[in-house]
Design a protein around this motif. Structure first.
Motif, short mmCIF file in Angstrom:
data_model
loop_
_atom_site.label_atom_id
_atom_site.label_comp_id
_atom_site.label_asym_id
_atom_site.label_seq_id
_atom_site.Cartn_x
_atom_site.Cartn_y
_atom_site.Cartn_z
N CYS A 20 0.84 -1.20 0.00
CA CYS A 20 0.00 0.00 0.00
C CYS A 20 0.87 1.25 0.00
N ALA A 21 0.24 2.38 -0.30
CA ALA A 21 0.96 3.64 -0.25
C ALA A 21 1.36 3.93 1.19
N VAL A 22 2.51 4.53 1.35
CA VAL A 22 3.04 4.89 2.66
C VAL A 22 2.89 6.39 2.86
N SER A 23 2.48 6.79 4.05
CA SER A 23 2.37 8.22 4.34
C SER A 23 3.28 8.58 5.51
N VAL A 24 3.79 9.81 5.47
CA VAL A 24 4.76 10.28 6.46
C VAL A 24 4.31 11.62 7.00
N PRO A 32 4.06 14.17 -3.27
CA PRO A 32 3.69 15.25 -2.34
C PRO A 32 2.44 14.98 -1.52
N ARG A 33 1.50 14.19 -2.01
CA ARG A 33 0.23 14.00 -1.28
C ARG A 33 0.39 13.16 -0.04
N ASP A 34 1.37 12.26 -0.01
CA ASP A 34 1.52 11.35 1.11
C ASP A 34 2.57 11.79 2.11
N VAL A 35 3.04 13.02 1.96
CA VAL A 35 4.00 13.58 2.91
C VAL A 35 3.36 14.82 3.54
N LEU A 61 -3.55 13.90 13.16
CA LEU A 61 -3.07 12.53 12.98
C LEU A 61 -4.21 11.56 12.73
N ASP A 62 -5.34 11.80 13.35
CA ASP A 62 -6.51 10.94 13.11
C ASP A 62 -6.94 11.02 11.65
N ARG A 63 -6.86 12.21 11.06
CA ARG A 63 -7.25 12.38 9.65
C ARG A 63 -6.22 11.77 8.71
N ILE A 64 -4.95 11.94 9.04
CA ILE A 64 -3.88 11.49 8.14
C ILE A 64 -3.66 9.99 8.24
N GLY A 65 -3.58 9.48 9.47
CA GLY A 65 -3.24 8.07 9.68
C GLY A 65 -1.88 7.72 9.14
N ASN A 111 5.98 2.57 17.84
CA ASN A 111 6.59 1.73 16.80
C ASN A 111 6.67 2.43 15.45
N ARG A 112 5.99 3.55 15.29
CA ARG A 112 6.04 4.27 14.01
C ARG A 112 6.64 5.67 14.17
#
Length: 425
Positions: A5-9, A41-44, A105-109, A130-131
Protein backbone atom coordinates in the motif's frame (compact mmCIF):
# COMPACT_ATOMS: atom_id res chain seq x y z
CA UNK A 1 4.80 -0.12 6.94
CA UNK A 2 1.76 -1.13 4.94
CA UNK A 3 2.60 -4.05 2.70
CA UNK A 4 1.62 -3.33 -0.90
CA UNK A 5 0.00 0.00 0.00
CA UNK A 6 0.96 3.64 -0.25
CA UNK A 7 3.04 4.89 2.66
CA UNK A 8 2.37 8.22 4.34
CA UNK A 9 4.76 10.28 6.46
CA UNK A 10 4.23 13.10 8.95
CA UNK A 11 6.87 15.62 10.02
CA UNK A 12 6.09 17.92 12.95
CA UNK A 13 8.12 21.09 13.52
CA UNK A 14 7.91 24.66 14.75
CA UNK A 15 10.27 25.69 11.93
CA UNK A 16 9.16 26.58 8.41
CA UNK A 17 11.93 25.17 6.18
CA UNK A 18 11.48 27.86 3.53
CA UNK A 19 13.37 29.92 2.62
CA UNK A 20 16.39 27.75 3.41
CA UNK A 21 18.38 30.62 4.91
CA UNK A 22 19.51 28.87 8.11
CA UNK A 23 21.09 25.52 8.86
CA UNK A 24 18.07 24.00 10.59
CA UNK A 25 15.88 24.91 7.62
CA UNK A 26 18.30 23.27 5.21
CA UNK A 27 18.06 19.97 7.10
CA UNK A 28 14.27 20.03 7.24
CA UNK A 29 13.99 21.02 3.58
CA UNK A 30 16.24 18.06 2.76
CA UNK A 31 13.85 15.71 4.56
CA UNK A 32 10.94 17.22 2.63
CA UNK A 33 12.76 16.75 -0.68
CA UNK A 34 13.66 13.17 0.15
CA UNK A 35 10.14 12.12 1.13
CA UNK A 36 8.59 13.99 -1.80
CA UNK A 37 10.97 12.16 -4.14
CA UNK A 38 10.24 8.76 -2.59
CA UNK A 39 6.49 9.05 -1.91
CA UNK A 40 5.06 12.00 -3.83
CA UNK A 41 3.69 15.25 -2.34
CA UNK A 42 0.23 14.00 -1.28
CA UNK A 43 1.52 11.35 1.11
CA UNK A 44 4.00 13.58 2.91
CA UNK A 45 2.51 15.86 5.58
CA UNK A 46 4.27 18.75 7.31
CA UNK A 47 2.65 19.86 10.57
CA UNK A 48 3.88 23.38 11.30
CA UNK A 49 3.30 24.80 14.77
CA UNK A 50 2.40 28.46 14.39
CA UNK A 51 2.24 28.07 10.61
CA UNK A 52 -0.05 29.62 8.03
CA UNK A 53 -1.52 28.05 4.86
CA UNK A 54 0.96 28.25 1.95
CA UNK A 55 -0.29 27.35 -1.55
CA UNK A 56 3.25 26.87 -2.87
CA UNK A 57 4.43 24.46 -0.17
CA UNK A 58 5.95 21.38 -1.91
CA UNK A 59 4.12 18.79 0.22
CA UNK A 60 0.86 18.75 2.19
CA UNK A 61 1.05 21.46 4.87
CA UNK A 62 -1.05 21.47 8.04
CA UNK A 63 -0.94 24.65 10.14
CA UNK A 64 -1.17 24.00 13.87
CA UNK A 65 -1.75 26.77 16.42
CA UNK A 66 1.12 28.41 18.25
CA UNK A 67 1.01 28.12 22.04
CA UNK A 68 -0.47 31.25 23.57
CA UNK A 69 1.69 33.33 25.87
CA UNK A 70 -0.45 32.26 28.83
CA UNK A 71 -0.14 28.56 27.95
CA UNK A 72 3.63 28.86 27.43
CA UNK A 73 4.20 30.54 30.79
CA UNK A 74 1.95 27.99 32.51
CA UNK A 75 3.97 25.18 30.92
CA UNK A 76 7.23 26.74 32.11
CA UNK A 77 5.87 27.02 35.66
CA UNK A 78 4.49 23.48 35.68
CA UNK A 79 7.09 21.51 33.73
CA UNK A 80 10.54 23.04 34.28
CA UNK A 81 10.66 22.79 38.12
CA UNK A 82 9.62 19.12 37.95
CA UNK A 83 12.15 18.22 35.27
CA UNK A 84 9.45 17.29 32.78
CA UNK A 85 10.84 19.60 30.11
CA UNK A 86 13.38 22.26 29.22
CA UNK A 87 12.52 25.92 28.88
CA UNK A 88 12.48 25.54 25.11
CA UNK A 89 10.16 22.54 25.25
CA UNK A 90 7.86 24.26 27.72
CA UNK A 91 7.62 27.49 25.73
CA UNK A 92 6.38 25.41 22.79
CA UNK A 93 3.89 23.32 24.74
CA UNK A 94 0.14 23.79 25.10
CA UNK A 95 -2.89 21.48 25.38
CA UNK A 96 -4.34 23.26 22.34
CA UNK A 97 -1.42 22.18 20.16
CA UNK A 98 -1.67 18.66 21.55
CA UNK A 99 -5.36 18.45 20.64
CA UNK A 100 -4.75 19.87 17.16
CA UNK A 101 -1.98 17.33 16.58
CA UNK A 102 -4.19 14.41 17.67
CA UNK A 103 -7.01 15.53 15.38
CA UNK A 104 -4.65 15.94 12.42
CA UNK A 105 -3.07 12.53 12.98
CA UNK A 106 -6.51 10.94 13.11
CA UNK A 107 -7.25 12.38 9.65
CA UNK A 108 -3.88 11.49 8.14
CA UNK A 109 -3.24 8.07 9.68
CA UNK A 110 0.51 8.21 8.93
CA UNK A 111 2.72 5.15 8.80
CA UNK A 112 5.73 7.15 9.99
CA UNK A 113 5.81 10.08 12.41
CA UNK A 114 8.93 12.26 12.67
CA UNK A 115 9.24 14.80 15.46
CA UNK A 116 11.68 17.69 15.11
CA UNK A 117 13.89 17.78 18.23
CA UNK A 118 12.85 17.38 21.85
CA UNK A 119 10.65 20.46 21.41
CA UNK A 120 8.20 18.47 19.30
CA UNK A 121 9.01 15.04 20.77
CA UNK A 122 7.05 16.00 23.88
CA UNK A 123 3.85 15.71 21.80
CA UNK A 124 4.44 12.14 20.63
CA UNK A 125 1.81 9.65 21.78
CA UNK A 126 3.57 6.64 23.27
CA UNK A 127 0.80 4.37 22.03
CA UNK A 128 2.31 4.67 18.53
CA UNK A 129 5.99 4.41 19.44
CA UNK A 130 6.59 1.73 16.80
CA UNK A 131 6.04 4.27 14.01
CA UNK A 132 7.79 7.27 15.58
CA UNK A 133 11.26 8.76 15.03
CA UNK A 134 12.83 11.80 16.63
CA UNK A 135 15.20 14.07 14.73
CA UNK A 136 17.31 15.51 17.55
CA UNK A 137 19.33 17.85 15.30
CA UNK A 138 22.27 18.19 17.67
CA UNK A 139 22.57 17.61 21.40
CA UNK A 140 21.25 20.78 23.03
CA UNK A 141 22.77 19.65 26.33
CA UNK A 142 26.24 19.70 24.79
CA UNK A 143 25.54 23.01 23.05
CA UNK A 144 24.69 24.71 26.37
CA UNK A 145 27.60 23.06 28.18
CA UNK A 146 29.94 24.31 25.45
CA UNK A 147 28.63 27.85 25.92
CA UNK A 148 29.35 27.67 29.65
CA UNK A 149 32.82 26.29 29.00
CA UNK A 150 33.53 29.02 26.46
CA UNK A 151 32.45 31.64 29.01
CA UNK A 152 34.98 30.21 31.47
CA UNK A 153 37.84 29.99 28.98
CA UNK A 154 37.32 33.23 27.07
CA UNK A 155 36.59 36.30 29.20
CA UNK A 156 35.61 38.28 26.09
CA UNK A 157 32.96 35.83 24.90
CA UNK A 158 29.47 37.24 24.50
CA UNK A 159 26.83 34.55 24.36
CA UNK A 160 23.30 35.08 23.16
CA UNK A 161 21.88 31.61 23.79
CA UNK A 162 18.41 32.25 22.38
CA UNK A 163 19.65 32.65 18.81
CA UNK A 164 16.83 32.15 16.32
CA UNK A 165 14.64 30.61 19.07
CA UNK A 166 14.02 34.11 20.44
CA UNK A 167 10.80 34.40 18.43
CA UNK A 168 9.22 31.79 20.73
CA UNK A 169 10.24 33.55 23.97
CA UNK A 170 7.94 36.17 25.56
CA UNK A 171 9.55 39.61 25.35
CA UNK A 172 9.85 40.23 29.10
CA UNK A 173 11.90 37.04 29.53
CA UNK A 174 14.46 37.70 26.78
CA UNK A 175 16.76 40.06 28.76
CA UNK A 176 17.37 37.29 31.32
CA UNK A 177 19.14 35.24 28.65
CA UNK A 178 21.52 38.09 27.80
CA UNK A 179 22.54 39.15 31.33
CA UNK A 180 25.62 37.22 32.41
CA UNK A 181 24.66 35.92 35.87
CA UNK A 182 21.09 34.80 35.11
CA UNK A 183 22.29 33.62 31.71
CA UNK A 184 24.80 31.19 33.23
CA UNK A 185 22.25 29.92 35.74
CA UNK A 186 19.75 29.37 32.93
CA UNK A 187 22.33 27.60 30.77
CA UNK A 188 23.31 25.22 33.59
CA UNK A 189 19.66 24.43 34.26
CA UNK A 190 18.80 24.05 30.58
CA UNK A 191 21.81 21.81 29.94
CA UNK A 192 20.74 19.44 32.71
CA UNK A 193 17.10 19.43 31.62
CA UNK A 194 18.03 18.94 27.95
CA UNK A 195 20.24 15.98 28.82
CA UNK A 196 17.31 14.41 30.65
CA UNK A 197 14.96 15.00 27.70
CA UNK A 198 17.49 13.70 25.18
CA UNK A 199 18.01 10.53 27.20
CA UNK A 200 14.23 10.05 27.42
CA UNK A 201 13.97 10.44 23.65
CA UNK A 202 16.76 7.94 23.04
CA UNK A 203 14.88 5.35 25.11
CA UNK A 204 11.41 6.34 23.95
CA UNK A 205 11.56 6.50 20.13
CA UNK A 206 12.01 3.70 17.66
CA UNK A 207 14.99 5.58 16.24
CA UNK A 208 16.72 8.87 17.01
CA UNK A 209 18.63 10.86 14.40
CA UNK A 210 21.45 13.37 14.77
CA UNK A 211 23.67 15.03 12.18
CA UNK A 212 26.96 14.31 13.95
CA UNK A 213 28.46 10.81 14.28
CA UNK A 214 30.27 11.70 17.48
CA UNK A 215 27.14 13.03 19.16
CA UNK A 216 25.16 9.97 18.07
CA UNK A 217 27.77 7.70 19.68
CA UNK A 218 27.85 9.77 22.87
CA UNK A 219 24.08 9.74 23.25
CA UNK A 220 23.94 5.97 22.76
CA UNK A 221 26.70 5.55 25.37
CA UNK A 222 24.88 7.78 27.84
CA UNK A 223 21.82 5.53 27.93
CA UNK A 224 23.59 2.20 27.47
CA UNK A 225 22.24 -0.41 29.86
CA UNK A 226 18.97 1.42 30.45
CA UNK A 227 17.08 -0.14 27.55
CA UNK A 228 17.18 -0.83 23.82
CA UNK A 229 18.25 2.25 21.84
CA UNK A 230 18.70 3.07 18.17
CA UNK A 231 20.67 6.25 17.54
CA UNK A 232 21.95 7.07 14.07
CA UNK A 233 23.69 9.99 12.36
CA UNK A 234 22.35 11.28 9.04
CA UNK A 235 24.03 13.90 6.85
CA UNK A 236 22.06 16.99 5.88
CA UNK A 237 21.13 17.48 2.23
CA UNK A 238 23.00 20.53 1.00
CA UNK A 239 22.63 21.29 -2.68
CA UNK A 240 25.25 23.66 -3.98
CA UNK A 241 24.89 24.65 -7.63
CA UNK A 242 26.34 22.45 -10.34
CA UNK A 243 30.06 22.33 -9.69
CA UNK A 244 32.12 24.80 -11.66
CA UNK A 245 35.89 24.59 -11.65
CA UNK A 246 37.39 27.08 -9.24
CA UNK A 247 39.18 30.10 -10.61
CA UNK A 248 41.65 30.81 -7.84
CA UNK A 249 44.76 32.80 -8.81
CA UNK A 250 46.39 33.65 -5.49
CA UNK A 251 44.50 36.67 -4.15
CA UNK A 252 44.33 36.69 -0.30
CA UNK A 253 40.52 36.86 -0.30
CA UNK A 254 38.67 34.94 2.40
CA UNK A 255 35.03 34.49 3.28
CA UNK A 256 32.90 33.76 6.32
CA UNK A 257 29.35 32.49 5.77
CA UNK A 258 26.68 32.00 8.42
CA UNK A 259 23.64 33.32 10.25
CA UNK A 260 25.11 35.98 12.52
CA UNK A 261 22.36 35.79 15.13
CA UNK A 262 23.62 32.33 16.10
CA UNK A 263 25.81 32.73 19.19
CA UNK A 264 28.71 30.58 17.95
CA UNK A 265 28.87 32.45 14.63
CA UNK A 266 28.87 35.95 16.10
CA UNK A 267 31.43 35.01 18.72
CA UNK A 268 33.58 33.27 16.12
CA UNK A 269 33.71 36.31 13.84
CA UNK A 270 34.46 38.68 16.73
CA UNK A 271 37.22 36.43 18.07
CA UNK A 272 38.73 35.93 14.61
CA UNK A 273 38.87 39.66 13.94
CA UNK A 274 40.54 40.25 17.30
CA UNK A 275 42.93 37.29 17.50
CA UNK A 276 43.81 36.22 13.96
CA UNK A 277 43.04 38.92 11.39
CA UNK A 278 45.70 41.43 12.58
CA UNK A 279 48.38 38.76 12.07
CA UNK A 280 47.04 37.95 8.61
CA UNK A 281 47.10 41.64 7.63
CA UNK A 282 50.68 42.02 8.89
CA UNK A 283 51.79 39.18 6.64
CA UNK A 284 49.43 39.96 3.74
CA UNK A 285 48.40 43.65 3.78
CA UNK A 286 46.14 43.14 0.77
CA UNK A 287 44.06 40.45 2.51
CA UNK A 288 40.30 40.86 2.43
CA UNK A 289 37.49 39.18 4.37
CA UNK A 290 33.88 39.08 3.22
CA UNK A 291 31.33 38.30 5.95
CA UNK A 292 28.13 36.94 4.44
CA UNK A 293 25.09 36.38 6.63
CA UNK A 294 22.02 38.15 7.93
CA UNK A 295 21.04 39.40 11.40
CA UNK A 296 24.30 41.13 12.25
CA UNK A 297 24.28 42.76 15.69
CA UNK A 298 25.17 46.40 16.28
CA UNK A 299 28.26 45.35 18.26
CA UNK A 300 29.59 43.22 15.41
CA UNK A 301 28.88 45.98 12.91
CA UNK A 302 30.98 48.35 15.02
CA UNK A 303 33.78 45.76 15.30
CA UNK A 304 33.90 45.37 11.52
CA UNK A 305 33.93 49.14 11.04
CA UNK A 306 37.14 49.34 13.06
CA UNK A 307 38.84 46.99 10.58
CA UNK A 308 38.84 49.57 7.83
CA UNK A 309 38.35 48.38 4.28
CA UNK A 310 39.87 44.95 4.86
CA UNK A 311 36.54 43.49 6.08
CA UNK A 312 33.08 43.91 4.56
CA UNK A 313 29.62 42.95 5.82
CA UNK A 314 27.48 41.78 2.93
CA UNK A 315 24.29 40.43 4.50
CA UNK A 316 22.44 37.47 3.01
CA UNK A 317 23.56 36.43 -0.49
CA UNK A 318 21.21 34.12 -2.37
CA UNK A 319 23.80 32.66 -4.75
CA UNK A 320 27.26 32.11 -3.33
CA UNK A 321 28.71 30.58 -6.49
CA UNK A 322 30.89 33.46 -7.63
CA UNK A 323 31.85 34.50 -4.12
CA UNK A 324 33.15 31.06 -3.20
CA UNK A 325 34.56 30.22 -6.60
CA UNK A 326 37.30 32.82 -6.39
CA UNK A 327 37.95 32.95 -2.62
CA UNK A 328 41.08 31.47 -1.11
CA UNK A 329 39.21 29.71 1.66
CA UNK A 330 36.30 29.59 4.08
CA UNK A 331 36.99 30.75 7.64
CA UNK A 332 35.27 28.70 10.34
CA UNK A 333 36.78 30.10 13.54
CA UNK A 334 34.37 28.75 16.15
CA UNK A 335 35.19 28.63 19.87
CA UNK A 336 32.07 26.69 20.86
CA UNK A 337 29.14 24.96 19.21
CA UNK A 338 27.72 21.55 18.50
CA UNK A 339 26.34 19.58 15.59
CA UNK A 340 27.76 19.71 12.09
CA UNK A 341 28.24 23.01 10.30
CA UNK A 342 26.31 23.31 7.03
CA UNK A 343 28.53 26.13 5.81
CA UNK A 344 31.41 23.65 5.72
CA UNK A 345 29.37 21.27 3.55
CA UNK A 346 28.52 24.20 1.24
CA UNK A 347 32.22 24.93 0.88
CA UNK A 348 33.16 21.29 0.28
CA UNK A 349 30.54 21.07 -2.46
CA UNK A 350 32.10 24.01 -4.26
CA UNK A 351 35.64 22.75 -3.78
CA UNK A 352 36.46 25.64 -1.44
CA UNK A 353 39.20 24.88 1.11
CA UNK A 354 38.15 25.33 4.74
CA UNK A 355 40.24 26.52 7.66
CA UNK A 356 38.52 25.65 10.92
CA UNK A 357 39.00 25.18 14.61
CA UNK A 358 38.56 21.66 15.91
CA UNK A 359 35.14 22.61 17.29
CA UNK A 360 33.99 23.86 13.89
CA UNK A 361 35.26 20.74 12.12
CA UNK A 362 33.54 18.27 14.46
CA UNK A 363 31.81 15.57 12.43
CA UNK A 364 34.00 15.93 9.32
CA UNK A 365 37.06 14.14 8.01
CA UNK A 366 39.90 16.64 8.27
CA UNK A 367 43.30 17.27 6.73
CA UNK A 368 44.31 18.59 3.33
CA UNK A 369 43.23 15.33 1.66
CA UNK A 370 39.69 16.03 2.90
CA UNK A 371 39.61 19.76 2.21
CA UNK A 372 39.62 20.97 5.83
CA UNK A 373 42.68 22.38 7.61
CA UNK A 374 42.33 22.48 11.40
CA UNK A 375 44.08 24.98 13.67
CA UNK A 376 43.11 25.94 17.21
CA UNK A 377 45.79 28.53 17.99
CA UNK A 378 45.55 32.00 16.39
CA UNK A 379 49.09 31.87 14.96
CA UNK A 380 48.49 28.43 13.43
CA UNK A 381 45.19 29.60 12.00
CA UNK A 382 46.91 32.55 10.34
CA UNK A 383 49.61 30.21 8.96
CA UNK A 384 46.95 27.99 7.38
CA UNK A 385 45.25 30.96 5.72
CA UNK A 386 48.52 32.25 4.34
CA UNK A 387 49.54 28.90 2.89
CA UNK A 388 46.23 28.64 1.03
CA UNK A 389 47.17 31.64 -1.08
CA UNK A 390 49.66 29.42 -2.93
CA UNK A 391 47.62 28.32 -6.00
CA UNK A 392 49.13 24.83 -6.06
CA UNK A 393 48.44 24.19 -2.38
CA UNK A 394 44.97 25.66 -2.77
CA UNK A 395 44.22 23.36 -5.70
CA UNK A 396 45.26 20.26 -3.75
CA UNK A 397 43.08 21.14 -0.74
CA UNK A 398 40.23 22.05 -3.10
CA UNK A 399 40.39 18.58 -4.67
CA UNK A 400 40.19 17.06 -1.19
CA UNK A 401 37.11 19.15 -0.42
CA UNK A 402 35.29 17.91 -3.50
CA UNK A 403 36.24 14.33 -2.72
CA UNK A 404 34.73 14.48 0.76
CA UNK A 405 31.56 16.08 -0.55
CA UNK A 406 31.00 13.49 -3.27
CA UNK A 407 31.56 10.53 -0.96
CA UNK A 408 29.44 11.74 1.97
CA UNK A 409 27.24 14.74 1.20
CA UNK A 410 26.19 14.46 -2.46
CA UNK A 411 22.49 13.84 -3.06
CA UNK A 412 22.86 10.17 -3.91
CA UNK A 413 24.95 9.48 -0.80
CA UNK A 414 22.54 11.37 1.47
CA UNK A 415 19.44 9.69 0.03
CA UNK A 416 21.04 6.26 0.46
CA UNK A 417 21.60 7.09 4.13
CA UNK A 418 17.99 8.33 4.48
CA UNK A 419 16.71 5.10 2.94
CA UNK A 420 18.36 3.26 5.81
CA UNK A 421 17.35 5.78 8.49
CA UNK A 422 13.68 6.03 7.58
CA UNK A 423 13.25 2.44 6.37
CA UNK A 424 10.41 3.14 3.93
CA UNK A 425 10.69 -0.21 2.18
Amino acid sequence: MKAGCAVSVMLMSAVDPYPTDAGKKVVLAGFVEYFRDRLGPRDVHYLLVGGQPQPEFPITLHALPRPSRKAALAAVAGRVPTGRGTLQESLLYSPEVSRALAETLDRIGPDLEIYDTIRMAQYADGAHANRQLCYLDDLFSERYAAMLDAGDRYPDVKIRPLGNFAQHVPGPLRPLADSRLPQRALLRMEAALARRSEDRAALRFRRNLLVNDGEAARLAARVAGRGAVDVMAVPPLVRPPTYRERQYRGAPDFVFVGLLSLPHNEDGVRAFLADVWPTVLTRMPAARLRIIGRDCSRELTETVARCGGSVTLEGYVDDLTEVLRSASGLINYLRFGSGIKLKVIEALGRGLPVVSTGVGADGFATGAANGILVADQPAQFADALCELTDPGRNRAVSDGARGQFESTFAREAVFACYDQAFALG
